[in-house]
Scaffold this active site. Sequence first.
Site, PDB file in Angstrom:
ATOM      1  N   ASP A 221      35.679 -43.347  -4.644  1.00  0.00           N
ATOM      2  CA  ASP A 221      36.090 -43.651  -6.025  1.00  0.00           C
ATOM      3  C   ASP A 221      37.365 -42.955  -6.521  1.00  0.00           C
ATOM      4  O   ASP A 221      37.558 -41.770  -6.258  1.00  0.00           O
ATOM      5  CB  ASP A 221      35.016 -43.197  -7.019  1.00  0.00           C
ATOM      6  CG  ASP A 221      33.622 -43.590  -6.647  1.00  0.00           C
ATOM      7  OD1 ASP A 221      33.435 -44.316  -5.665  1.00  0.00           O
ATOM      8  OD2 ASP A 221      32.704 -43.153  -7.353  1.00  0.00           O
TER       9      ASP A 221
ATOM     10  N   GLU B 116      26.672 -47.234 -11.886  1.00  0.00           N
ATOM     11  CA  GLU B 116      27.540 -46.095 -11.599  1.00  0.00           C
ATOM     12  C   GLU B 116      28.870 -46.242 -12.346  1.00  0.00           C
ATOM     13  O   GLU B 116      29.224 -47.321 -12.812  1.00  0.00           O
ATOM     14  CB  GLU B 116      27.809 -46.000 -10.086  1.00  0.00           C
ATOM     15  CG  GLU B 116      26.545 -45.757  -9.275  1.00  0.00           C
ATOM     16  CD  GLU B 116      26.781 -45.505  -7.784  1.00  0.00           C
ATOM     17  OE1 GLU B 116      26.113 -44.631  -7.225  1.00  0.00           O
ATOM     18  OE2 GLU B 116      27.615 -46.189  -7.178  1.00  0.00           O
TER      19      GLU B 116
HETATM   20  C1  FRU Z   1      30.176 -44.479  -6.612  1.00  0.00           C
HETATM   21  C2  FRU Z   1      29.506 -43.154  -6.357  1.00  0.00           C
HETATM   22  C3  FRU Z   1      29.327 -42.384  -7.631  1.00  0.00           C
HETATM   23  C4  FRU Z   1      29.269 -40.963  -7.153  1.00  0.00           C
HETATM   24  C5  FRU Z   1      30.230 -40.979  -5.988  1.00  0.00           C
HETATM   25  C6  FRU Z   1      29.860 -40.063  -4.860  1.00  0.00           C
HETATM   26  O1  FRU Z   1      30.810 -45.040  -5.505  1.00  0.00           O
HETATM   27  O2  FRU Z   1      28.261 -43.371  -5.717  1.00  0.00           O
HETATM   28  O3  FRU Z   1      28.216 -42.748  -8.401  1.00  0.00           O
HETATM   29  O4  FRU Z   1      29.641 -40.048  -8.144  1.00  0.00           O
HETATM   30  O5  FRU Z   1      30.283 -42.313  -5.529  1.00  0.00           O
HETATM   31  O6  FRU Z   1      30.882 -40.000  -3.888  1.00  0.00           O
END
Ligand code: FRU
Length: 499
Positions: free
Chosen positions: A25, A203
């Site tokens: 992300d 998310e």
């Molecule tokens: C989304 C996610 C978020 C988390 C991160 C962990 O892709 O699952 O919810 O904070 O990636 O790398």
Amino acid sequence: MSDQRQTTFQRPARHFAPHSHWMNDPNGLFYHEGVYHLYFQYNPYGIGHGNMSWGHATSRDLVTWEEHEVAILCDDQADIFSGSIVVDEHNTSGLGVGGTAPVIALYTAAATDGRNQSQALAYSTDGGMSFTKFAGNPVLDRGSRDFRDPKVFRYAGPAGNYWVMVAVEAADHQVVFYRSENLIDWELLSDFGPQAAMGGVWECPDLFELPVQGTGEKKWVLLVSLNPGGVAGGSGTQYFIGDFDGTHFIPESPRPAWPGTDYDQLSAGFWLDWGRDFYAGVSFHGLPDNQRTLLAWMSNWDYARQLPHGGWRGSMSAARTLDLVRADGAVQIRQRLLTGASETAARRGLQGRAGSSLRLDLGSPTLINLQLDMSQLPQDGTPSTVRFYREDGSLISTVHVEVGQIRHERPGGLVDHDLYASTQRMPLPQPGQALEVDLLLDHGSVEILAAGGLRSLTDQLTGENVAHHAALDLGHHADIRVTALDSSGDTVLGTGLLA
Ligand code: FRU
């Protein structure tokens, strides 16, 4: 692997990818003093998801990036999961020194034993280059193991002037809203959800206000990534349009909760993107009011961990600016790709008649803009297609412009994963006389924007060699504009009629 062709992994030229190792992300996007900062979920030690920390890169044009030292490193207690950054102009946190506004990161501290996710703070007094974890962490703990992805912004409206955090209770399909005066003490405001698609965890939310073009009205947009359960399968991003009164988010048209993955049901919803690879998209803090720019991770948890790689794994989408328009009776997001195409870039305009075929020799990466005349149905029902090929003539991907929808077919190619080879469908808004389609092709991805940016479909084409030529088979009359985006800007675009 079934396909023995040699692959040279070519780095994307118009998208950010880290020099090495794993990335997911975008985090902490902010713009300050002429510089865009991108932090990202990063494993400094390996090619898989793990040791999650915040990598860092900066750009002045959102197209070319310079990568820096890791900004926030995991420790033996917690991984540094996704979050956001604000510039604390008035030093409400008290963490600034010598009159300089501190740069404040709020991120999820994900306990390494998996038992807790809480929100933590780190601050920078050197403009975001290095961070110190706050001694009083965590700043917000609900005793939950799925409370994550804080996005913070300054609310200034009828209800007052304060910091607001949106985050998720991921497994409950809920966005939770908090307020604070100082970014350290947080008070619960409300929650939203479950609603609409909930075939997976929620998310990476984002919340912002934008004018609706041509109306004098403003609306709030709530972005919610979910995984799995996205419209194209696996990871996807839905959005809600509504109002935020400083406490609650009230959607304009509330939708029932859809637990499943039924395409007909999901495709009735609002999606930021209809492809396989556009996830966890969030917007920049610090841009002028009414201006929104967003980046997303160009991958999908369905296969992200298993993809072949060239020493790095993961890239970001092209940056997009967002605005709102009313179309087909609803307020919708419209996107525009920031490609960095300069006025001096080699550009060629062509016209194609329905029934004709054209071959384009590409200087990859390339932007192809099509203006299709949809006023007449193709005589034999054949849609318009664009196919991208490697130099050896093997097919990379096919875009079909059909009545009412665009389809993108991605063959498995060099990727040995059941879920990778796929066909994505994107319904088009109600037909008009003309349909505009932009195709941004870089090494490893294609982004398809249609109907003036009302629709977007993003698919990575990982492990694939550079596109060497494209073949257009036109079912409609079309104006075609091809722009070479390579850094020299002087690639010759050969074009010619095929038999
Ligand atoms: C989304 C996610 C978020 C988390 C991160 C962990 O892709 O699952 O919810 O904070 O990636 O790398």
